[in-house]
Design an enzyme around this catalytic site. Structure first.
Site, PDB file in Angstrom:
ATOM      1  N   GLY A 171       0.810  -1.213   0.000  1.00  0.00           N
ATOM      2  CA  GLY A 171       0.000   0.000   0.000  1.00  0.00           C
ATOM      3  C   GLY A 171       0.841   1.259   0.000  1.00  0.00           C
ATOM      4  N   ASN A 172       2.052   1.172   0.595  1.00  0.00           N
ATOM      5  CA  ASN A 172       2.954   2.324   0.612  1.00  0.00           C
ATOM      6  C   ASN A 172       3.537   2.613  -0.759  1.00  0.00           C
ATOM      7  OD1 ASN A 172       2.944   3.138   3.412  1.00  0.00           O
ATOM      8  ND2 ASN A 172       3.923   1.197   3.865  1.00  0.00           N
ATOM      9  N   LYS A 198      -0.778  -5.206  13.525  1.00  0.00           N
ATOM     10  CA  LYS A 198      -0.728  -4.725  12.146  1.00  0.00           C
ATOM     11  C   LYS A 198      -0.891  -3.211  12.114  1.00  0.00           C
ATOM     12  CE  LYS A 198      -0.943  -5.129   7.595  1.00  0.00           C
ATOM     13  NZ  LYS A 198       0.232  -5.552   6.819  1.00  0.00           N
ATOM     14  N   LYS A 201      -1.164  -8.693   3.679  1.00  0.00           N
ATOM     15  CA  LYS A 201      -1.325  -8.922   2.237  1.00  0.00           C
ATOM     16  C   LYS A 201      -0.260  -9.866   1.690  1.00  0.00           C
ATOM     17  CE  LYS A 201       2.046  -6.109   0.516  1.00  0.00           C
ATOM     18  NZ  LYS A 201       3.178  -6.486  -0.359  1.00  0.00           N
ATOM     19  N   LYS A 216       7.298 -10.506   4.851  1.00  0.00           N
ATOM     20  CA  LYS A 216       7.591 -10.780   3.450  1.00  0.00           C
ATOM     21  C   LYS A 216       8.424 -12.058   3.313  1.00  0.00           C
ATOM     22  CE  LYS A 216       7.439  -5.836   2.770  1.00  0.00           C
ATOM     23  NZ  LYS A 216       6.000  -5.882   2.514  1.00  0.00           N
TER      24      LYS A 216
END
Length: 351
Positions: free
Chosen positions: A21-22, A140, A225, A287
């Site tokens: 999103g960033n 989060k 995500k 990640k």
């Protein structure tokens, strides 16, 4: 992780690109829709290059900044007029899926061949377990980075949990349960088979749980995500998962004079470094964990890089490639090599 499909109906390589999103709302830049359209236009070129090279592509995206801003806007509106309802987090995720899906598909439509099937955004629900320990321990971060005093003031007013986000400022913290199942997985697979580039899994998916009546209902959470991207990539039998982040390559000893970038990691090395605390939860940890899940379930390779370096990484000149084993040629069940594709800077229409 679900089992990978035994057979694929299409022999073309399949890539899942997970965009943070960033990447659409960057720190220090105006939080505007114009900024997000511009950023989406930059991402569309590498996606179009993958398509030209014969890849089927699914784009997933984060929504941390967007969902936090939406929730904050709704809370401010409710303070001004108590008659206005403030949406729960599941509806905020749905709202941002629609908005970001619109932005991404418009950008992709301008970069992809006009004669092909149009890019499609799929409203995606992700099933979680309400007994997940994450609901008792919000971790989060969502929304804007704030000074500690301002974040604490908002926390006291709204009953939020807040915390430091890797030294970049304080943000609201919400539960982030593990994704168990993607409801629209079959729809994504069908659209891929029909030749569409698909945008799915936005913000980790709209968080839902199965109620006593067997029906799905929304829960107050935001699913990671990257975890959802790995689950989706496994479920559709993807060959490669690409994860964008804030750095061009994964580093060891990040933030120290001894920091060193890694062009390549194998599964065992990545597991060891994760266990040693090299990849913190607030930054690279999720990640790398998503990469490990994807590879352990039979995925071919994972590429981690920044949006700015994505075109170079697709050519093998940047990024960190995570592979199943120490042999660079081993694909562990994938018949397709990692993507190495030429990238043209194709401006998106309407940008």
């Amino acid at each position: 992780m679900p089992p990978r499909p035994a057979l694929s109906v299409c022999s073309a390589p399949l890539t899942v690109l997970a965009v943070g999103g960033n990447a659409l709302l960057r720190e220090g830049r105006p939080a505007t829709f114009a900024e997000q359209y511009e950023a989406a236009g930059r991402l569309a070129g590498p996606v179009a290059a993958l398509v030209r090279a014969g890849h089927r592509v699914v784009v997933t995206h984060g929504n941390g900044p967007q969902v936090g801003l939406l929730k904050r806007r709704a809370d401010l509106a409710a303070e001004a007029d108590p008659q206005l309802p403030s949406p729960e987090l599941d509806l905020c995720v749905a709202d941002t899926q629609g908005g970001i899906g619109c932005i991404l598909t418009r950008a992709l439509a301008g970069a992809l061949p006009a004669t092909g099937p149009p890019p499609v955004a799929v409203l995606t629900h992700t099933v979680v377990d309400t007994a997940d320990p994450a609901f008792a321990r919000p971790t989060k971060p969502i929304g804007a980075h704030l000074p500690r005093a301002e974040a604490q003031r908002l926390a006291d007013r709204h009953g939020w949990t807040v915390g430091d986000d890797a030294g970049r400022g304080w943000r609201r913290l919400v539960p982030s349960p593990a994704p168990l199942r993607i409801v629209e997985l079959g729809a994504v697979a069908a659209l891929l088979a029909a030749g569409h580039v698909v945008v799915a899994g936005g913000g980790g998916g709209i968080p839902v749980a199965v109620g006593p009546d067997g029906q799905l209902h929304g829960v107050e959470a935001v699913v990671d995500k990257d975890a959802t991207s790995a689950l989706l990539a496994t479920g559709i039998g993807a060959d490669e998962l690409i994860v964008t982040t804030g750095v061009d390559r994964i580093c060891l000893d990040w933030g120290t004079p001894h920091a060193r970038a890694l062009p390549r990691l194998d599964l065992a090395e990545a597991r060891r470094h994760l266990a040693d605390g090299q990849f913190p939860e607030g930054s690279m940890g999720p990640k790398v964990r998503a990469a490990l899940d994807f590879l352990a379930a039979g995925g071919g390779s994972v590429l981690v890089t920044s949006p700015e370096a994505l075109d170079r990484a697709l050519l093998g000149h940047s990024g960190t490639r995570i592979v199943p084993g120490p042999d660079p040629g081993r694909q562990n069940g994938s018949s397709h090599p990692p993507a190495r594709v030429p990238v043209r800077n194709t401006p998106a229409a309407g940008m």
